[in-house]
Design an enzyme around this catalytic site. Structure first.
Site, short mmCIF file in Angstrom:
data_model
loop_
_atom_site.label_atom_id
_atom_site.label_comp_id
_atom_site.label_asym_id
_atom_site.label_seq_id
_atom_site.Cartn_x
_atom_site.Cartn_y
_atom_site.Cartn_z
N ARG A 1 -16.35 11.34 8.65
CA ARG A 1 -14.93 11.40 8.34
C ARG A 1 -14.03 11.42 9.57
O ARG A 1 -13.22 10.53 9.77
CB ARG A 1 -14.62 12.62 7.46
CG ARG A 1 -13.20 12.60 6.94
CD ARG A 1 -12.93 13.71 5.95
NE ARG A 1 -13.79 13.63 4.79
CZ ARG A 1 -13.65 14.40 3.71
NH1 ARG A 1 -12.69 15.30 3.68
NH2 ARG A 1 -14.45 14.29 2.68
N HIS B 1 -14.97 3.50 -0.48
CA HIS B 1 -14.38 4.78 -0.05
C HIS B 1 -13.88 5.56 -1.26
O HIS B 1 -12.70 5.48 -1.61
CB HIS B 1 -13.23 4.48 0.92
CG HIS B 1 -12.85 5.64 1.79
ND1 HIS B 1 -13.67 6.12 2.78
CD2 HIS B 1 -11.74 6.44 1.80
CE1 HIS B 1 -13.08 7.14 3.39
NE2 HIS B 1 -11.91 7.36 2.80
N TYR C 1 4.73 -2.20 -3.03
CA TYR C 1 5.80 -3.03 -2.45
C TYR C 1 5.37 -3.73 -1.16
O TYR C 1 5.93 -4.75 -0.80
CB TYR C 1 7.03 -2.16 -2.13
CG TYR C 1 7.61 -1.48 -3.34
CD1 TYR C 1 8.09 -2.21 -4.42
CD2 TYR C 1 7.68 -0.08 -3.42
CE1 TYR C 1 8.63 -1.58 -5.53
CE2 TYR C 1 8.21 0.56 -4.52
CZ TYR C 1 8.68 -0.20 -5.59
OH TYR C 1 9.20 0.42 -6.68
#
Length: 601
Positions: A34, A80, A124
């Site tokens: 991580r 993931h 967006y």
């Protein structure tokens, strides 16, 4: 034990042992999968998975932009299995020009700002791979890296990317694991590649032992996307030698005088890396309001799409340099970057020096070239084997046609060809699949040409695999290609750290003549005043002294030397030679009393 558990019996477990075991597992998971980047490709798992998803989805620089939500969904579903925000936040950072020195994601839309504004929602924004990211994934299909099963074992993902440039240093990395953290600053691509090539060239000499100073001549220091200044090289040198160090970053501020009014203003055009500009301006306004910084009459943020511009107009009585020093002291216009070059080497966290970081990358590249060459060799040999069979078939086409016509089915024909002409099963299959058009004279010439090219390729690939020097040459050539395409001038300037400077650093170390008269007048003269003369010289007019005064001492010293002055009371005072005022040849000098902190008597 399993039977006891399944039969519903509760087993006593020592809390301390269980906590220790669970916490170790958790911390190792955070460290390895991580928070820390791999030293080879400079990526954490989330970044590697983002780039691999872009690659798999074909979102390359030549294709139109695609919705960011598509990338996040694909990445989360396949590789993931964490929150979508963690994937999107990491993607945004890879696209921000003020966060990444060389962005690997090409973003289209609102990806946040240096004022700390949030990016638009992923529905967006649009994105695709940046051209440089293609070099992170080059030759991925050629068995250059190992793959591992994804979280649900339905597909596979790469354990590391081929990464054709030293991304760990180029884009840097930061992360907080359990009990350890990493903070690697970004660097200039051209400088880092030059250093890697310097190490590659040096490997030809067994006695090659480069020092940090040698590498510092090539890699001047970190190069931040927001430019600014780094004060001094001490912290850089320490970080590159030990893996840990701190560099002092400063905003670029210019003192300008307005033509019309003659008023002075301080204009900030570059700020330290990772500093929020809006909060910085807010902090300056707060300090002005609290009267901690005096002399600023107006503060404006005139930044636009062309760059940062924060203007501070000063009162007429204000000293601009004093105001600027106060700004550096009390605000983030001066900030520190704590370098901690921790990365995963062979799956374990390791603190790296600059040289070790570059060597990890070079070793990875050599491995990539060797694995790619083995893959290409296997492919070329398989192709040559088929072409060789087709060439034999063209030479004995009548006999082969007869065998095929006489055979009952495909398998019989294949077996007969293998028996009659010692073809392999692959060659026999290729002959049976061959089109009649390949029997023309021109096609035959093409086959011969193809066979010749394949033989040359096979010979070259075998030579590469047998020679480490050739492997180094290929790594160097590929690095130079990337340098040619993507290297740009350094943005961050390495400046002299004046806050740590002694006055001696600004004064030339030269010999001077010190004279002291009987009445205590002292002066300093350059040694060149007294020149040696030939026969018949008329001399140089000496100093004038007061009535009943004469020169008692005359000696030569360096400007950096100390003079020890003893008083009648048995006290001793120390005076630097350069602190004695310089005077003309005929001047009387300064009373020594004015230079020393003497008591009344």
């Amino acid at each position: 034990m399993d039977t006891e558990a399944s039969s519903g019996r509760i087993l006593p477990v020592e809390v301390a042992k269980e906590l220790k075991k669970s916490f170790m597992e958790y911390s190792m998971s955070v460290i390895i999968s991580r928070a820390l980047p791999d030293a080879r490709d400079g990526l954490k798992p989330v970044h590697r998975r983002i780039l691999y998803t872009l690659h798999e989805a074909g979102m390359t620089p030549s294709k139109p932009y695609s919705k960011a939500a598509r990338l996040v969904g694909d990445c989360m579903g396949k590789f993931h299995p964490h929150g979508d925000s963690s994937i999107y936040d990491a993607t945004v950072r890879m696209a921000q020009e003020f966060a990444s020195r060389y962005p690997l994601v090409d973003g289209h839309g609102n990806f946040g700002s240096v004022d700390g504004d949030s990016p638009a929602a992923m529905r967006y924004t649009e994105l695709r791979m940046a051209p440089l990211a293609m070099y992170m994934l080059a030759d991925l299909e050629k068995e250059t890296v190992d793959f591992m099963p994804n979280y649900d074992e339905k597909t596979e993902e790469p354990t590391v990317l081929p990464a054709k440039f030293p991304n760990l240093l180029v884009n840097g990395s930061s992360g907080i694991a359990v009990g350890m953290a990493t903070n690697i600053p970004p660097h200039n691509l051209g400088e880092v590649i030059d250093a890697a090539i310097y190490l590659l060239d040096g490997q030809e000499n067994p006695d090659f032992e480069p020092s940090v100073r040698d590498l510092l001549r090539l890699v001047k220091g970190p190069d931040f996307p927001t430019a600014g200044l780094i004060m001094g090289v001490e912290g850089i040198e320490k970080a590159y030698t030990t893996g840990r160090g701190s560099v002092k970053m400063r905003a670029r501020a210019n003192i300008e005088t307005l033509e019309k009014s003659g008023r002075v203003q301080i204009v900030v055009t570059e700020i330290p890396y990772m500093v929020n500009k809006a909060k910085l301006v807010e902090k300056i306004a707060e300090l002005i309001h609290e009267k901690k910084i005096d002399g600023i009459s107006d503060l404006r943020d005139e930044s636009n799409r062309n760059g940062i511009r924060v203007v501070m107009e000063l009162r007429r009585d204000a000293n601009p340099q004093v105001v600027l020093n106060l700004l550096y002291k009390h605000t983030q216009m001066e900030d520190a970057f704590g370098i901690n070059m921790l990365a995963l080497v062979d799956g374990a966290p390791r603190l790296l020096t600059l040289r070790q970081a570059l060597e990890c990358f070079i070793l990875h590249q050599k491995d990539i070239i060797e694995r790619r060459s083995r893959h290409d060799l296997k492919k070329a040999e398989a192709e040559a084997h088929i072409v060789e069979g087709l060439r034999i078939a063209c030479d004995h086409i009548d006999a082969i046609v007869a065998i095929i016509k006489a055979s009952r089915d495909n398998q019989t024909a294949r077996d007969s060809l293998m028996r009659e002409f010692s073809f392999s099963e692959i060659q026999a299959g290729a002959i049976l699949d061959m089109r009649l058009g390949r029997l023309t004279g021109l096609e035959r010439e093409k086959l011969d040409e193809q066979y010749r090219k394949l033989q040359d390729e096979i010979a070259y690939l075998k030579a590469v695999l047998a020679s480490e020097k050739m492997v180094r040459g290929i790594v160097k050539a590929e690095l130079l290609e990337i340098r040619e395409k993507f290297a740009d001038p350094r943005r961050t300037v390495i400046a002299l750290d004046t806050s740590k400077m002694e006055i001696e650093d600004l004064i030339a170390d030269e010999d001077v003549v010190i004279t002291i008269t009987n009445r205590g007048y002292i002066k300093r003269l350059p040694l060149t005043t007294y020149r040696s003369q030939k026969r018949g010289g008329v001399g140089v007019k000496g100093m004038t002294t007061g009535e009943n005064d004469f020169v008692e001492n005359l000696f030569i010293a360096s400007t950096h030397h100390y003079l020890l002055v003893f008083t009648t009371k048995g006290k001793v005072y120390r005076l630097r030679a350069h602190e004695v005022p310089e005077a003309g040849r005929t001047a009387k000098g300064t009373a020594i009393i004015n230079l020393l902190n003497l008591s009344q008597d």
